[in-house]
Structures are given as C-alpha cells and as structure tokens.
Design an enzyme around this catalytic site. Sequence first.
Site, PDB file in Angstrom:
ATOM      1  N   SER A  98       0.820  -1.212   0.000  1.00  0.00           N
ATOM      2  CA  SER A  98       0.000   0.000   0.000  1.00  0.00           C
ATOM      3  C   SER A  98       0.852   1.260   0.000  1.00  0.00           C
ATOM      4  O   SER A  98       1.999   1.258   0.452  1.00  0.00           O
ATOM      5  CB  SER A  98      -0.914   0.018   1.226  1.00  0.00           C
ATOM      6  OG  SER A  98      -1.719  -1.134   1.257  1.00  0.00           O
TER       7      SER A  98
HETATM    8  N1  SAH Z   1      -0.368  -4.827   3.945  1.00  0.00           N
HETATM    9  C1  SAH Z   1       0.182  -5.376   2.744  1.00  0.00           C
HETATM   10  C2  SAH Z   1      -0.785  -5.231   1.609  1.00  0.00           C
HETATM   11  C3  SAH Z   1      -0.746  -6.381   0.699  1.00  0.00           C
HETATM   12  S1  SAH Z   1      -1.992  -6.385  -0.553  1.00  0.00           S
HETATM   13  C4  SAH Z   1       1.504  -4.697   2.445  1.00  0.00           C
HETATM   14  O1  SAH Z   1       1.738  -3.622   2.983  1.00  0.00           O
HETATM   15  O2  SAH Z   1       2.319  -5.223   1.682  1.00  0.00           O
HETATM   16  C5  SAH Z   1      -3.254  -7.359   0.206  1.00  0.00           C
HETATM   17  C6  SAH Z   1      -2.890  -8.766   0.564  1.00  0.00           C
HETATM   18  O3  SAH Z   1      -4.079  -9.411   1.037  1.00  0.00           O
HETATM   19  C7  SAH Z   1      -2.394  -9.620  -0.594  1.00  0.00           C
HETATM   20  O4  SAH Z   1      -1.144 -10.140  -0.268  1.00  0.00           O
HETATM   21  C8  SAH Z   1      -3.444 -10.724  -0.717  1.00  0.00           C
HETATM   22  O5  SAH Z   1      -2.914 -11.973  -1.083  1.00  0.00           O
HETATM   23  C9  SAH Z   1      -4.011 -10.768   0.684  1.00  0.00           C
HETATM   24  N2  SAH Z   1      -5.335 -11.373   0.817  1.00  0.00           N
HETATM   25  C10 SAH Z   1      -6.406 -11.252  -0.001  1.00  0.00           C
HETATM   26  N3  SAH Z   1      -7.438 -11.978   0.483  1.00  0.00           N
HETATM   27  C11 SAH Z   1      -7.015 -12.566   1.639  1.00  0.00           C
HETATM   28  C12 SAH Z   1      -7.612 -13.446   2.601  1.00  0.00           C
HETATM   29  N4  SAH Z   1      -8.860 -13.872   2.494  1.00  0.00           N
HETATM   30  N5  SAH Z   1      -6.856 -13.838   3.640  1.00  0.00           N
HETATM   31  C13 SAH Z   1      -5.570 -13.424   3.791  1.00  0.00           C
HETATM   32  N6  SAH Z   1      -4.954 -12.615   2.921  1.00  0.00           N
HETATM   33  C14 SAH Z   1      -5.664 -12.181   1.850  1.00  0.00           C
END
Ligand code: SAH
Length: 214
Positions: free
Chosen positions: A62
């Site tokens: 993000s």
């Molecule tokens: N906070 C992270 C954002 C990653 S993007 C950062 O700063 O890097 C969002 C993430 O949520 C992705 O890696 C995706 O695989 C994960 N995601 C999506 N659905 C999910 C679920 N049901 N359970 C766990 N993770 C999930």
Amino acid sequence: MRDLQKERLAMVEEQLRKRDIVDHRVLKAMAKIPRQSFVPADYQSFAYEDRPLPIGEGQTISQPYMVAIMTQSLEMKGDERILEVGTGSGYQTAILAELCRLVFTVERIPALIQKARVTLQELGYRNILFLDGDGTKGWPKKAPFDGIIVTAGAPEIPETLLSQLAEGGRLVIPVGPRYTQTLYKVTRKGDHFKKEEITGCVFVPLLGDYGWKE
Ligand code: SAH
C-alpha cells in the site's frame, strides 16, 4: 547513491505530517522502518514515492499514507493484540509490531507469507505470529483482538471479524465494489458497532469465504 533514509524522513514530513497523520508513535514508526526492504529490488529506488508498488503474485504494498491512516485509526497505545488480514510484503505488519504487543497476521498466498516472514525475522521482530490461510475467517483460536486491520478490499464487512473484536476494539477495513472502496473504522461497544468513514481508497480484492469469491 540515493540517501533512502533522507527520502524516508521526507516522506514522513510531506506525505504524512502535512496531511492528517498526527499520532506521534505512527510517525516515529514510519520514520524508522525501511520500506525498501519490503519491495522487489527493481522498485527499491521508488520505495518512498507517494504510491503503492507491485510485490509479485499480482499484489501490491500500500501507499505509505494509506498504511499510516489505517494504523492511526487503530488507536494503539502499546499493549494491544492486533489481527492483520493480508500480510503481503509484511510492511504494514512491521509498523504494527512496533506499536503493539502482539501481531497475528494472516495471508492466503504462501509465497508472500514466506517472504514476509524472512524479511521480518531479518529486521529482528519477535512479536509476530503468522498464519497461512483465509483471513476472512479471522483467527478464532486467538480472538478476541483489540484491533483488526484488513489490507484488501471487502464486498461487505465480514461478521466473522466483528465477532472477533474485543470490547472497545477497532476494525479498519476497505469496503465496496471491486475497483474502488471506502475505508471504514468500526468500533465495538457491547453488541453495538459504530461505523465511521475515513477516506476513499483502492485495494486488491479480499478473496475468501467471507470476501469476494475467486
Ligand atoms: N499490507 C500489505 C498489503 C498487501 S496487498 C503490504 O503492505 O504489503 C493485500 C494482501 O491481502 C495480498 O497479499 C493478498 O494476497 C491478501 N489477501 C487477499 N485476500 C485474503 C484473505 N482472504 N486472507 C488473507 N490474505 C488475503
């Protein structure tokens, strides 16, 4: 050579403090944690730009401001147990680990959680527990949580997560259609849930039993 430390401090001033990030602990953590350690080598020189960046597997880290406003909304003082859904790169996880007692983080893509685990271990964090699976179910065995942060966009607020909030606990979650959402903060008071809008946002989809179907 670029001075990434200098760029990080400029990011905190220009992108966070000049907007509406006022929590000193959040500003301090964001000034400390090397965002470049959480992005692929090709993107490290862009680590302090005002935008999200790709982290592989079709996912993104993000924008720094989004991490800051979500973190600030959790209102942590230091003794909390926090659940994070969507570990991704682990950058948000590190910020949480600086600001609370214990972080429980869940990620559905094994390659990402493995990489995040290594990065966070190398940076010395010892107060993070990892779970490989569907975070829309929360982490029932470890509930209740003082705060829950969801870093992927949900079609609606999962009841499962509300039920895992402690009394007074906060849930921060992007909710809305697939390509544009609103960030909400939900606070538990007994059986009542107070819902506040924070800002507009764009997140990758939350995929799972209580999220979007694949
Ligand atoms: N906070 C992270 C954002 C990653 S993007 C950062 O700063 O890097 C969002 C993430 O949520 C992705 O890696 C995706 O695989 C994960 N995601 C999506 N659905 C999910 C679920 N049901 N359970 C766990 N993770 C999930």
